[in-house]
Write a protein that holds these residues in place. Structure first.
Motif, PDB file in Angstrom:
ATOM      1  N   UNK A 138       0.818  -1.216   0.000  1.00 23.27           N
ATOM      2  CA  UNK A 138       0.000   0.000   0.000  1.00 23.27           C
ATOM      3  C   UNK A 138       0.854   1.271   0.000  1.00 23.27           C
ATOM      4  N   UNK A 139       2.141   1.129   0.313  1.00 25.59           N
ATOM      5  CA  UNK A 139       3.086   2.249   0.317  1.00 25.59           C
ATOM      6  C   UNK A 139       2.634   3.392   1.233  1.00 25.59           C
ATOM      7  N   UNK A 140       2.090   3.029   2.393  1.00 23.66           N
ATOM      8  CA  UNK A 140       1.676   4.026   3.379  1.00 23.66           C
ATOM      9  C   UNK A 140       2.789   4.261   4.394  1.00 23.66           C
ATOM     10  N   UNK A 141       2.682   5.364   5.096  1.00 22.21           N
ATOM     11  CA  UNK A 141       3.577   5.704   6.191  1.00 22.21           C
ATOM     12  C   UNK A 141       2.734   5.715   7.460  1.00 22.21           C
ATOM     13  N   UNK A 142       2.523   4.549   8.025  1.00 22.07           N
ATOM     14  CA  UNK A 142       1.591   4.387   9.152  1.00 22.07           C
ATOM     15  C   UNK A 142       1.927   5.291  10.331  1.00 22.07           C
ATOM     16  N   UNK A 143       3.205   5.441  10.638  1.00 20.48           N
ATOM     17  CA  UNK A 143       3.565   6.222  11.824  1.00 20.48           C
ATOM     18  C   UNK A 143       3.871   7.685  11.518  1.00 20.48           C
ATOM     19  N   UNK A 144       3.778   8.082  10.243  1.00 19.85           N
ATOM     20  CA  UNK A 144       3.936   9.485   9.874  1.00 19.85           C
ATOM     21  C   UNK A 144       5.321  10.063  10.059  1.00 19.85           C
ATOM     22  N   UNK A 145       6.361   9.221   9.981  1.00 21.31           N
ATOM     23  CA  UNK A 145       7.723   9.717  10.200  1.00 21.31           C
ATOM     24  C   UNK A 145       8.473  10.070   8.914  1.00 21.31           C
ATOM     25  N   UNK A 146       7.781  10.005   7.765  1.00 21.20           N
ATOM     26  CA  UNK A 146       8.422  10.354   6.499  1.00 21.20           C
ATOM     27  C   UNK A 146       8.970   9.173   5.720  1.00 21.20           C
ATOM     28  N   UNK A 147       8.847   7.970   6.268  1.00 16.63           N
ATOM     29  CA  UNK A 147       9.313   6.750   5.609  1.00 16.63           C
ATOM     30  C   UNK A 147       8.129   5.808   5.438  1.00 16.63           C
ATOM     31  N   UNK A 148       7.911   5.328   4.217  1.00 20.14           N
ATOM     32  CA  UNK A 148       6.826   4.369   4.030  1.00 20.14           C
ATOM     33  C   UNK A 148       7.144   3.102   4.823  1.00 20.14           C
ATOM     34  N   UNK A 149       6.098   2.367   5.121  1.00 15.04           N
ATOM     35  CA  UNK A 149       6.249   1.155   5.932  1.00 15.04           C
ATOM     36  C   UNK A 149       7.227   0.170   5.302  1.00 15.04           C
ATOM     37  N   UNK A 150       7.141   0.007   3.982  1.00 10.02           N
ATOM     38  CA  UNK A 150       8.038  -0.932   3.312  1.00 10.02           C
ATOM     39  C   UNK A 150       9.494  -0.482   3.437  1.00 10.02           C
ATOM     40  N   UNK A 151       9.746   0.824   3.379  1.00 12.85           N
ATOM     41  CA  UNK A 151      11.123   1.305   3.540  1.00 12.85           C
ATOM     42  C   UNK A 151      11.623   1.066   4.958  1.00 12.85           C
ATOM     43  N   UNK A 152      10.741   1.193   5.934  1.00 10.73           N
ATOM     44  CA  UNK A 152      11.149   0.929   7.318  1.00 10.73           C
ATOM     45  C   UNK A 152      11.483  -0.541   7.523  1.00 10.73           C
ATOM     46  N   UNK A 153      10.657  -1.416   6.968  1.00 11.45           N
ATOM     47  CA  UNK A 153      10.943  -2.847   7.089  1.00 11.45           C
ATOM     48  C   UNK A 153      12.259  -3.159   6.376  1.00 11.45           C
ATOM     49  N   UNK A 154      12.456  -2.585   5.201  1.00 12.13           N
ATOM     50  CA  UNK A 154      13.686  -2.800   4.441  1.00 12.13           C
ATOM     51  C   UNK A 154      14.910  -2.337   5.232  1.00 12.13           C
ATOM     52  N   UNK A 155      14.758  -1.220   5.952  1.00 20.17           N
ATOM     53  CA  UNK A 155      15.867  -0.668   6.739  1.00 20.17           C
ATOM     54  C   UNK A 155      16.015  -1.326   8.101  1.00 20.17           C
ATOM     55  N   UNK A 156      15.018  -2.130   8.514  1.00 18.63           N
ATOM     56  CA  UNK A 156      15.099  -2.792   9.807  1.00 18.63           C
ATOM     57  C   UNK A 156      14.595  -1.943  10.957  1.00 18.63           C
ATOM     58  N   UNK A 157      13.807  -0.899  10.659  1.00 15.11           N
ATOM     59  CA  UNK A 157      13.214  -0.088  11.717  1.00 15.11           C
ATOM     60  C   UNK A 157      11.739  -0.448  11.846  1.00 15.11           C
ATOM     61  N   UNK A 158      11.068   0.109  12.822  1.00 15.61           N
ATOM     62  CA  UNK A 158       9.689  -0.262  13.129  1.00 15.61           C
ATOM     63  C   UNK A 158       8.697   0.681  12.435  1.00 15.61           C
ATOM     64  N   UNK A 159       7.897   0.162  11.515  1.00 12.89           N
ATOM     65  CA  UNK A 159       6.987   1.017  10.753  1.00 12.89           C
ATOM     66  C   UNK A 159       5.810   1.576  11.559  1.00 12.89           C
ATOM     67  N   UNK A 160       5.606   1.119  12.753  1.00  8.42           N
ATOM     68  CA  UNK A 160       4.520   1.620  13.588  1.00  8.42           C
ATOM     69  C   UNK A 160       4.986   2.500  14.730  1.00  8.42           C
ATOM     70  N   UNK A 161       6.264   2.888  14.722  1.00 12.16           N
ATOM     71  CA  UNK A 161       6.836   3.685  15.804  1.00 12.16           C
ATOM     72  C   UNK A 161       7.590   4.862  15.199  1.00 12.16           C
TER      73      UNK A 161
END
Length: 136
Positions: free
Chosen positions: A85-108
């Motif tokens: 869906x390419x959303x940024x669930x936590x609103x930090x400027x990184x889409x969820x998929x990019x956070x998972x790819x980088x190893x960070x938490x997409x909901x925090x």
């Protein structure tokens, strides 16, 4: 006193399926997100990809709510659809998929990559895009 003990026993038995359900979901996320598995008795991946608490359970974080909205019987499909869906669930400027790819938490929102979203997107595309998280 016996009634209280019996009630505790009945509740414990009734809740076993819910406690056991967390393990497979967590293991699916580990496999699907290509995360490092646990080492010995140390849990290297908590449930905080989707939950507020490291141990899972309610409440869910913003990404967990996206996964829940996509859940139609398969946790693997729900995880993939949330990333696709390419959303940024936590609103930090990184889409969820990019956070998972980088190893960070997409909901925090306090957990975000140390490189730019543009750099991560280029790296993700070189690796195969969001489809690298498609369930197998």
């Amino acid at each position: 006193m016996r009634k209280v003990g019996l009630l505790v026993l009945v509740l414990a038995v009734a809740l076993i399926p819910f406690v056991q359900a967390r393990g497979p979901y967590r293991l699916q996320a580990i496999a699907q997100f290509n995360l490092v598995a646990d080492r010995g008795d140390v849990r290297t991946v908590t449930c905080q990809y989707c939950h507020v608490s490291a141990n899972g359970g309610a409440p869910w974080n913003a990404f967990g709510n996206e996964v829940r909205a996509n859940f139609k019987g398969s946790i693997g499909d729900a995880l993939y659809e949330a990333l696709k869906a390419m959303k940024d669930a936590d609103g930090d400027g990184y889409t969820d998929v990019l956070e998972v790819f980088a190893g960070t938490l997409p909901g925090d929102a306090s957990s975000k990559p140390l490189v730019t979203p543009q750099f991560l997107m280029q790296s993700l595309e070189k690796a195969g895009g969001v489809d690298i998280y498609k369930p197998k």
